[in-house]
Design an enzyme around this catalytic site. Structure first.
Site, mmCIF file in Angstrom:
data_model
loop_
_atom_site.group_PDB
_atom_site.id
_atom_site.type_symbol
_atom_site.label_atom_id
_atom_site.label_comp_id
_atom_site.label_asym_id
_atom_site.label_seq_id
_atom_site.Cartn_x
_atom_site.Cartn_y
_atom_site.Cartn_z
ATOM 1 N N TYR A 123 74.062 40.402 23.943
ATOM 2 C CA TYR A 123 74.858 40.857 22.792
ATOM 3 C C TYR A 123 75.779 39.787 22.217
ATOM 4 C CZ TYR A 123 74.217 45.091 25.756
ATOM 5 O OH TYR A 123 73.732 46.077 26.565
ATOM 6 N N GLU A 128 83.223 61.371 27.731
ATOM 7 C CA GLU A 128 82.507 60.546 28.714
ATOM 8 C C GLU A 128 82.895 59.070 28.628
ATOM 9 O OE1 GLU A 128 78.365 63.080 28.659
ATOM 10 O OE2 GLU A 128 78.606 61.433 27.249
ATOM 11 N N PRO A 129 84.130 58.738 28.925
ATOM 12 C CA PRO A 129 84.503 57.329 28.866
ATOM 13 C C PRO A 129 83.927 56.553 30.051
ATOM 14 C CG PRO A 129 86.368 58.665 29.611
ATOM 15 C CD PRO A 129 85.237 59.616 29.351
ATOM 16 N N GLY A 130 83.367 55.410 29.775
ATOM 17 C CA GLY A 130 82.846 54.550 30.846
ATOM 18 C C GLY A 130 83.585 53.232 30.820
ATOM 19 N N ARG A 131 83.314 52.466 29.768
ATOM 20 C CA ARG A 131 83.904 51.131 29.636
ATOM 21 C C ARG A 131 85.433 51.149 29.782
ATOM 22 N NH1 ARG A 131 81.387 47.090 26.547
ATOM 23 N NH2 ARG A 131 80.250 48.716 25.462
ATOM 24 N N TYR A 140 79.443 47.408 32.737
ATOM 25 C CA TYR A 140 78.150 46.885 32.276
ATOM 26 C C TYR A 140 77.892 45.438 32.706
ATOM 27 C CZ TYR A 140 78.641 51.065 29.422
ATOM 28 O OH TYR A 140 78.841 52.367 29.002
ATOM 29 N N GLY A 160 83.051 55.735 24.428
ATOM 30 C CA GLY A 160 83.081 54.738 23.372
ATOM 31 C C GLY A 160 84.401 54.055 23.102
ATOM 32 N N CYS A 170 67.236 29.368 35.440
ATOM 33 C CA CYS A 170 66.367 28.390 34.795
ATOM 34 C C CYS A 170 66.052 28.825 33.387
ATOM 35 C CB CYS A 170 65.078 28.248 35.590
ATOM 36 S SG CYS A 170 65.300 27.083 36.899
#
Ligand code: LLP
Length: 441
Positions: free
Chosen positions: A338, A294-297, A394, A249, A365
């Site tokens: 988002y 659990e860092p992702g970003r 992401y 997060g 389109c």
């Protein structure tokens, strides 16, 4: 502008990433193109690992949240940096296995893990599974029993801390498809249930309070609540956690509305969490648990950019100017989903002042297909190369073949040289799974 070590403007006035000239990259690999700077990914993995080593005696593990960007090379990098991974599907697990990632360093999540995903996880020997439903506890138990094994598990709990970018909300009765709320006793009930299972070894708890969070206090509050819960369960069920997983997060820079945290600055997030865990454990007389994050970003977002070529320009007088690029919502759906904000620049004219406010339009389109609607750029011309920054997390992982567009390839830059880590798709790939029933022929 986010000019960390990753991004620079070179002597030609071109944007470079990890020492590779973006104009050359498009010449060599075409566009759209996802580009990743390996050094930044490694630096981020290291800062988390070192903080656990230095401030928590190494009693923990960083798990790269691979949903942010999952491909074999990412698991190879994580492995070489001696960190683990979190996976949320059979597909992510398969990718990790293909990359030779050690299953014992994998933690598997999901609010509805499919029977075949659970069975596959046990076959692989995944280190931890996070239980998020009663039926799932039953299923893991049955699969483990079949194999004569005991599976280590965590329970996903919901501490009632809802974190937003710069704030948190405490909710007395949290409403989420994830986890069991501490409030109201649901979390304790599932703990009691899992403890009755002979083939499950409950090691502790997992929580994840949100994403793109800058407020350290959110993590501190979550830690306090989880440990208070742990202390209560120790009293009622005589179970104390050996492992606590606080999810990911940590926030990243997308635009100048966001903080620009230097790599070293991410240490402070983990330090705040570690201090809170130590303080609460002392207060409640609990042994220090093994700490997982659990860092992702924060590991991959700023390591990545996307390069596009301008193919059409349209001005609606008095309304807006559209710069149409060769990507769109099929390779970056985050604005559509988002309203996410990004920073863009012209990679081939990186020193020129921004004179226009424009929308970057995709090629799908669909009129809502934009990468964003308020970018400041120099007056773009056909053929210019647009770089959208901080697209490492992401974007590829949420890409689709909408309109049967091809998902762009990804390259990894190391010491100024780029190599494919995801090869370009082809039209043959698009029809590979298609079948025309005989009666239609
Ligand atoms: N652990 C769990 C259990 C999670 O659900 C997540 C993210 C993470 C770790 C990693 O969080 P991070 O460090 O990346 O913030 N598609 C959205 C983001 C969804 C995040 C879902 N869970 C976006 O594009 O912003």
């Amino acid at each position: 502008m986010n000019f960390r070590e990753t991004l620079k403007i070179n002597e030609k006035g071109h944007l470079s990433i990890g020492g590779a000239d973006c104009v050359d990259l498009v010449r060599e690999f075409g566009s759209p193109l996802y580009v990743y700077d390996e050094a930044h990914i490694r630096n981020m993995m290291r800062i988390y690992r070192e903080t656990i080593e230095e401030e928590y005696g190494g009693n923990g593990l960083v798990l790269y949240a691979s949903k942010a960007f999952s491909c074999e090379a990412m698991y190879a990098i994580a492995k070489s940096e001696r960190i683990g991974a979190d996976v949320v599907s059979g597909g992510e697990l398969y990718t990790a296995m293909q990359a030779g990632f050690p299953a014992k360093d994998i933690c598997m999540h999901g609010n509805n893990k499919l029977p075949q995903e659970i069975s596959y996880a046990l076959d692989c020997g995944v280190g931890l599974i996070v239980v998020d439903a009663y039926s799932e506890a039953d299923r893991i138990e049955a699969e483990a029993e079949k194999r004569g094994a005991i599976q280590d598990v965590l329970i996903r709990i919901n501490p009632g801390v809802e974190a937003h970018t710069h704030a948190y909300v405490q909710t007395a009765t949290p409403d989420s498809k994830f986890g069991f709320p501490i409030a109201g006793g649901e979390a304790e009930k599932i703990a009691a249930y899992v403890l009755t299972k002979k083939h499950l070894r409950l090691l502790g708890y997992h929580c994840h309070i949100g994403s793109q969070i800058f407020e350290k206090q959110s993590f501190v509050l979550a830690a306090e609540k989880c440990l208070k819960f742990a202390a209560d369960v120790k009293k009622t069920l005589n179970f104390a956690p050996h492992v606590l997983n606080f999810g990911g997060g940590f926030g990243v820079w997308y635009t100048d509305a966001d903080e620009k945290i230097p790599v070293e600055g991410y240490r402070t997030y983990l330090s705040a969490l570690i201090s809170a865990v130590k303080k609460a454990c002392a207060e409640y007389h609990l042994e220090l648990p093994r700490l997982l994050i659990e860092p992702g970003r924060s590991i991959v977002a700023e390591a990545g950019i996307t390069l596009y070529t301008v193919g059409a320009i349209k001005e609606i007088p008095g309304i807006r100017k559209y710069i149409a690029i060769d990507g769109g919502m099929f390779e970056n759906p985050r604005f559509c989903l988002y309203r996410s904000k990004y920073t863009a620049m012209l990679a081939n004219r990186a020193t020129e002042p921004c004179t226009e406010r424009v929308s970057l339009a995709g090629k799908c389109c669909e009129s809502g297909d934009l990468i964003g609607d308020d970018f400041n750029l120099p007056a773009a011309r056909l053929g210019d190369i647009v770089a959208v920054l901080t697209t490492g997390a992401y974007n590829y992982s949420m890409a689709s073949n909408y309109n049967r567009n091809l998902i762009p390839p990804a390259v990894l830059v190391h010491e100024g040289k780029a190599e494919y880590i995801v090869r370009p798709q082809t039209y043959e790939d698009l029809v590979r799974a298609d079948v025309i029933p005989a009666r239609l022929k």
